[in-house]
Design a protein around this motif. Structure first.
Motif, short mmCIF file in Angstrom:
data_model
loop_
_atom_site.label_atom_id
_atom_site.label_comp_id
_atom_site.label_asym_id
_atom_site.label_seq_id
_atom_site.Cartn_x
_atom_site.Cartn_y
_atom_site.Cartn_z
N ALA A 172 31.11 38.80 34.14
CA ALA A 172 29.68 38.72 33.76
C ALA A 172 28.84 38.49 35.00
N GLY A 173 27.78 39.25 35.12
CA GLY A 173 26.84 39.05 36.23
C GLY A 173 27.25 39.72 37.53
N LEU A 174 28.37 40.42 37.54
CA LEU A 174 28.80 41.10 38.78
C LEU A 174 28.42 42.58 38.73
N ASP A 175 28.18 43.16 39.91
CA ASP A 175 27.90 44.60 39.93
C ASP A 175 29.23 45.34 39.70
N PRO A 176 29.18 46.64 39.42
CA PRO A 176 30.39 47.37 39.04
C PRO A 176 31.52 47.26 40.07
N ILE A 177 31.17 47.28 41.36
CA ILE A 177 32.24 47.23 42.37
C ILE A 177 32.88 45.84 42.40
N ALA A 178 32.04 44.80 42.38
CA ALA A 178 32.59 43.44 42.38
C ALA A 178 33.39 43.19 41.10
N SER A 179 32.95 43.78 39.98
CA SER A 179 33.69 43.64 38.73
C SER A 179 35.09 44.23 38.87
N THR A 180 35.15 45.42 39.47
CA THR A 180 36.43 46.09 39.65
C THR A 180 37.38 45.23 40.47
N VAL A 181 36.84 44.60 41.52
CA VAL A 181 37.67 43.76 42.38
C VAL A 181 38.26 42.60 41.56
N VAL A 182 37.40 41.96 40.77
CA VAL A 182 37.87 40.82 39.97
C VAL A 182 38.88 41.29 38.91
N GLU A 183 38.60 42.43 38.27
CA GLU A 183 39.53 42.95 37.26
C GLU A 183 40.90 43.23 37.87
N ASP A 184 40.90 43.80 39.06
CA ASP A 184 42.19 44.09 39.71
C ASP A 184 42.89 42.80 40.14
N LEU A 185 42.09 41.79 40.52
CA LEU A 185 42.69 40.51 40.89
C LEU A 185 43.36 39.85 39.69
N ILE A 186 42.69 39.95 38.54
CA ILE A 186 43.26 39.38 37.32
C ILE A 186 44.63 40.00 37.05
N GLY A 194 54.35 40.76 37.14
CA GLY A 194 54.41 42.23 37.12
C GLY A 194 53.39 42.81 38.08
N GLY A 195 52.37 42.04 38.41
CA GLY A 195 51.40 42.48 39.40
C GLY A 195 51.83 42.05 40.79
N GLU A 196 50.99 42.36 41.75
CA GLU A 196 51.28 42.01 43.14
C GLU A 196 49.99 41.51 43.76
N ASP A 197 50.02 40.29 44.32
CA ASP A 197 48.78 39.75 44.85
C ASP A 197 48.42 40.38 46.20
N ALA A 198 47.29 39.91 46.78
CA ALA A 198 46.79 40.52 48.02
C ALA A 198 47.77 40.37 49.17
N LEU A 199 48.73 39.44 49.05
CA LEU A 199 49.74 39.27 50.10
C LEU A 199 51.01 40.07 49.80
N GLY A 200 50.97 40.81 48.68
CA GLY A 200 52.15 41.61 48.31
C GLY A 200 53.19 40.81 47.57
N LYS A 201 52.84 39.57 47.20
CA LYS A 201 53.80 38.74 46.45
C LYS A 201 53.62 38.97 44.95
N PRO A 202 54.72 38.80 44.17
CA PRO A 202 54.57 38.99 42.73
C PRO A 202 53.63 37.97 42.10
N GLY A 203 52.86 38.37 41.11
CA GLY A 203 51.95 37.45 40.42
C GLY A 203 52.72 36.40 39.64
N LYS A 204 52.06 35.25 39.39
CA LYS A 204 52.75 34.13 38.77
C LYS A 204 52.32 33.86 37.32
N ILE A 205 51.24 34.46 36.90
CA ILE A 205 50.69 34.13 35.59
C ILE A 205 51.49 34.84 34.49
#
Ligand SMILES: Nc1ncnc2c1ncn2[C@@H]1O[C@H](COP(=O)(O)OP(=O)(O)OP(=O)(O)O)[C@@H](O)[C@H]1O
Length: 338
Positions: free
Chosen positions: A259-273, A279-290
């Motif tokens: 909410a309140g983010l522009d489309p590009i910033a939204s995409t970044v947050v969505e990909d971070l989630i 099953g995901g991979e964080d910005a350091l290339g490590k597997p996600g923990k959630i």
């Protein structure tokens, strides 16, 4: 096993943050102790969240009629989940009223290990309320919440045993204004772990890097952009005490993270989630923990990018649920109106 719910609400935070300026600020821990004391005293304020207006009105679905058949529509893929042992959270026939106003009127669903679930629906239908009930911030008037098969009684407490960590990320990043990014992200560890300040500091840096942030540890929230604040909030929700022998699985609850983010910033947050999810991979290339997450959203891009399964809440009930691809291709009139 211990449970922990980390939450920060958009209300009350500013006054609390302002009040710590009156504290005698010494080490990080004494500063945070003082901060925590104030926060505890105002906990009732923290929990009294009232959602601001969103981009959908209460009458965002004019003329929509929910038939019995649409109410009972379930995804075939959803029905394929037969193993009950992987259910982390279950809401069973949950009711909640505020005064005379009936908000939730029999909400039932399950969140399984590994799932990425979205809760959608018109404004005021109780989406944030159900998140707070799952997190243990609100108690249902009727119905039950099961955490890994165990019925939760009343509100959550720090001593409650559940074997599941539940993190709640509010739509405003809800950072503590007077604390630095390092203190915000490491807040729980400074409070509840035996880790040294140096260990926490290193872990904070690692978790910030995992969400793509570097060199912001000493900044105050006011020195960050909206998107950066949301990343910091995300780092705060994924950090955990790595010195513990066993780390419980964690479910993250996001209330309108874009909410309140522009489309590009939204995409970044969505990909971070996605990236911090197992099953995901964080910005350091490590597997996600959630283990699993639940996202309340009005944003189509968030539904498309960050969610696999959807629950449609309307007038206090789940009136449709299914996989995201069924949502986007569905000819169901209810779904089409979103
Ligand atoms: N603590 C509270 N006290 C009184 N009323 C409340 C409280 N929390 C929520 N409400 C009311 O309950 C209704 C549902 O609120 P909730 O925030 O769960 O809706 P929502 O579906 O998340 O809406 P939105 O999409 O606008 O965020 C609203 O009318 C809200 O004003």
């Amino acid at each position: 096993m211990t449970s922990s719910v980390f939450l920060s609400s958009p209300l009350g935070i500013i006054s609390i943050a302002a009040s710590i300026k009156n504290c005698d600020l010494g080490t990080k821990r004494s500063k945070l102790y003082c901060f925590k004391k104030e926060r505890k005293e105002q906990r009732n304020v923290n929990c009294a969240c009232i959602a601001p207006a969103r981009n959908l009105g209460r009458d965002g679905f004019p003329g929509t009629k929910f038939t019995e058949s649409s109410k009972s529509e379930n995804s075939s893929k959803e029905m394929m989940h037969l193993n009950e042992s992987d259910v982390l959270i279950e809401c069973r026939n949950v009711h909640k009223s505020f005064g005379e106003k009936q908000i939730l009127q029999g909400v039932s669903f399950k969140i399984r290990h590994g799932e990425a679930v979205g809760i959608i629906g018109p404004s005021g239908t109780g989406k944030s309320t159900i998140l707070k009930i799952i997190a243990g911030l609100l108690a249902p008037d009727k119905g039950e919440v099961y955490i890994r098969g165990r019925k939760r009684l009343g509100l959550i407490s720090d001593d409650e045993i559940s074997g599941l960590r539940i993190g709640l990320v509010f739509q405003s990043a809800a950072l503590f204004d007077s604390l630095t990014v390092r203190e915000n992200v490491g807040f729980l560890l400074y409070e509840h772990s035996s880790m040294s300040d140096e260990q926490i500091s290193q872990l904070v840096t690692e978790n910030l890097a995992a969400v793509g942030l570097k060199g912001v540890e000493d900044r105050l929230p006011s020195e960050l952009s909206g998107g950066m604040k949301k990343r910091v909030a995300l780092a705060r929700s994924i950090i955990c005490d790595i010195t513990k022998e066993s780390i419980e699985p964690e479910v993250l609850l996001y209330d309108e993270p874009t909410a309140g983010l522009d489309p590009i910033a939204s995409t970044v947050v969505e990909d971070l989630i996605r990236s911090v999810h197992a099953g995901g991979e964080d910005a350091l290339g490590k597997p996600g923990k959630i283990a699993s997450y639940v996202v309340v959203t009005h944003q189509h891009s968030t539904i498309r990018r960050a969610v696999d399964r959807l629950l449609f809440l309307h007038e206090g009930k789940v009136v449709w649920q299914g996989m995201t691809d069924e949502f986007t291709t569905s000819t169901n009139p209810i779904v089409q109106q979103l």
